[in-house]
Design a protein around this motif. Structure first.
Motif, PDB file in Angstrom:
ATOM      1  N   ASN A  58      19.760   2.148  -5.365  1.00 37.44           N
ATOM      2  CA  ASN A  58      18.472   2.512  -5.972  1.00 37.44           C
ATOM      3  C   ASN A  58      17.424   1.427  -5.749  1.00 37.44           C
ATOM      4  O   ASN A  58      16.244   1.721  -5.511  1.00 37.44           O
ATOM      5  CB  ASN A  58      18.644   2.765  -7.466  1.00 37.44           C
ATOM      6  CG  ASN A  58      19.409   4.043  -7.762  1.00 37.44           C
ATOM      7  OD1 ASN A  58      19.756   4.790  -6.854  1.00 37.44           O
ATOM      8  ND2 ASN A  58      19.682   4.298  -9.026  1.00 37.44           N
ATOM      9  N   SER A  62      14.009   1.706  -3.600  1.00 34.77           N
ATOM     10  CA  SER A  62      12.745   1.341  -4.250  1.00 34.77           C
ATOM     11  C   SER A  62      12.059   0.180  -3.539  1.00 34.77           C
ATOM     12  O   SER A  62      10.862  -0.059  -3.728  1.00 34.77           O
ATOM     13  CB  SER A  62      12.996   0.957  -5.715  1.00 34.77           C
ATOM     14  OG  SER A  62      13.652   2.003  -6.404  1.00 34.77           O
ATOM     15  N   GLU A  66      13.080  -3.864  -9.299  1.00 37.22           N
ATOM     16  CA  GLU A  66      12.683  -2.879 -10.315  1.00 37.22           C
ATOM     17  C   GLU A  66      12.790  -1.493  -9.703  1.00 37.22           C
ATOM     18  O   GLU A  66      12.086  -1.171  -8.727  1.00 37.22           O
ATOM     19  CB  GLU A  66      11.252  -3.155 -10.763  1.00 37.22           C
ATOM     20  CG  GLU A  66      10.841  -2.444 -12.028  1.00 37.22           C
ATOM     21  CD  GLU A  66      11.529  -2.946 -13.272  1.00 37.22           C
ATOM     22  OE1 GLU A  66      11.817  -2.119 -14.146  1.00 37.22           O
ATOM     23  OE2 GLU A  66      11.801  -4.162 -13.357  1.00 37.22           O
ATOM     24  N   ASP A  68      12.307   2.270  -8.906  1.00 34.84           N
ATOM     25  CA  ASP A  68      11.183   3.204  -8.997  1.00 34.84           C
ATOM     26  C   ASP A  68      11.509   4.319  -9.993  1.00 34.84           C
ATOM     27  O   ASP A  68      12.497   5.035  -9.837  1.00 34.84           O
ATOM     28  CB  ASP A  68      10.917   3.798  -7.603  1.00 34.84           C
ATOM     29  CG  ASP A  68       9.702   4.707  -7.562  1.00 34.84           C
ATOM     30  OD1 ASP A  68       9.108   4.972  -8.621  1.00 34.84           O
ATOM     31  OD2 ASP A  68       9.366   5.166  -6.451  1.00 34.84           O
ATOM     32  N   ALA A  69      10.683   4.452 -11.004  1.00 33.79           N
ATOM     33  CA  ALA A  69      10.910   5.471 -12.045  1.00 33.79           C
ATOM     34  C   ALA A  69      10.836   6.884 -11.467  1.00 33.79           C
ATOM     35  O   ALA A  69      11.377   7.834 -12.048  1.00 33.79           O
ATOM     36  CB  ALA A  69       9.876   5.304 -13.158  1.00 33.79           C
ATOM     37  N   GLU A  70      10.167   7.030 -10.322  1.00 37.49           N
ATOM     38  CA  GLU A  70      10.005   8.346  -9.702  1.00 37.49           C
ATOM     39  C   GLU A  70      11.134   8.668  -8.709  1.00 37.49           C
ATOM     40  O   GLU A  70      11.110   9.725  -8.065  1.00 37.49           O
ATOM     41  CB  GLU A  70       8.663   8.398  -8.931  1.00 37.49           C
ATOM     42  CG  GLU A  70       7.441   8.052  -9.763  1.00 37.49           C
ATOM     43  CD  GLU A  70       7.149   9.108 -10.807  1.00 37.49           C
ATOM     44  OE1 GLU A  70       7.171  10.296 -10.466  1.00 37.49           O
ATOM     45  OE2 GLU A  70       6.929   8.722 -11.968  1.00 37.49           O
ATOM     46  N   THR A  73      16.905  11.576  -8.210  1.00 36.23           N
ATOM     47  CA  THR A  73      18.329  11.276  -8.444  1.00 36.23           C
ATOM     48  C   THR A  73      19.240  11.938  -7.414  1.00 36.23           C
ATOM     49  O   THR A  73      20.250  11.358  -7.018  1.00 36.23           O
ATOM     50  CB  THR A  73      18.751  11.699  -9.860  1.00 36.23           C
ATOM     51  OG1 THR A  73      18.393  13.072 -10.078  1.00 36.23           O
ATOM     52  CG2 THR A  73      18.077  10.839 -10.909  1.00 36.23           C
TER      53      THR A  73
END
Length: 224
Positions: A58, A62, A66, A68-70, A73
């Motif tokens: 992940n 990204s 950190e 990426d919240a977007e 999945t």
């Protein structure tokens, strides 16, 4: 500091016993290339290691620590599969033990200590790597990041080792290179050793207050 009345020693794997960064970077970049994404240097990927395979993937997707919240999945799950398939076939291409690891582990076992591995690496990869590096048969118990519902920095894996080996927490020492190792030990009042090499997200391991800090794995013998 000299530890007293210790019976079992728990070890992290990546960054503590072995330098697996080159092969992890190879697998990450293979995954990124396959998905037509930009690749990264081994030095950057080093900073993403330590919280298990999915987190590593992940972070790579990204392009930073950190996540990426977007991040989609299902796409991340596909990327993980690509990563794991390639890594499974390239576990020991460039992976090596850190200096003095094999001799120190053997010396500790000869002294009568019970040795265990508590890693966030998927369990299926651990034994083939140990065998490939001549460390097979040294460890009484191996826990991977997917062996239990929780992984480090949760203390559950450390407590599981104590329960399985029937050894009191106070009779154990956790040895690791990462804040995850020391935080897990602190959370269950287990004493710990932090190694200054390895992968700790660019942070000084002393920030997390391990009981002993060593620059070389062989220095463990001075404390045990």
């Amino acid at each position: 500091m000299k530890f007293t009345n210790k019976k079992a020693i728990l070890f992290d794997l990546d960054g503590t016993l072995i330098n697996s960064a080159p092969d992890l970077a190879l697998a990450v970049n293979h995954m990124l290339k396959t998905l037509d994404r930009d690749t990264f240097s081994e030095g950057i990927i080093d900073g993403w290691v330590g919280n298990g395979a999915q987190t590593l993937v992940n972070r790579a997707l990204s392009g930073q620590s950190e996540i990426d919240a977007e991040l989609d999945t299902s796409f991340a799950a596909k990327a993980l599969e690509i990563f794991l398939t390639f890594y499974a076939e390239n576990l020991c291409v460039a992976t090596v033990t850190y200096p003095n690891v094999p001799s120190t582990l053997k010396a500790l076992k000869e002294k009568g200590y019970r040795l265990a591995i508590v890693t966030n690496k998927p369990f299926a990869f651990v034994e083939p790597i140990l065998e490939g590096l001549g460390l097979g048969g040294l460890f009484e118990l191996i826990l991977g990041g997917d062996s239990l519902a929780q992984k480090k920095p949760n203390p559950a894996p450390l407590l599981h080792v104590c329960e399985t080996l029937n050894v009191d927490v106070k009779a154990c020492v956790m040895v690791g290179d990462s804040k995850n190792d020391i935080l897990a030990a602190n959370a269950c009042a287990m004493q710990s050793v932090g190694v200054t090499y390895g992968y700790n997200y660019g942070e000084d391991i002393s920030m997390y207050a391990p009981d002993v800090i060593v620059d070389n794995f062989a220095m463990l013998l001075e404390s045990l």
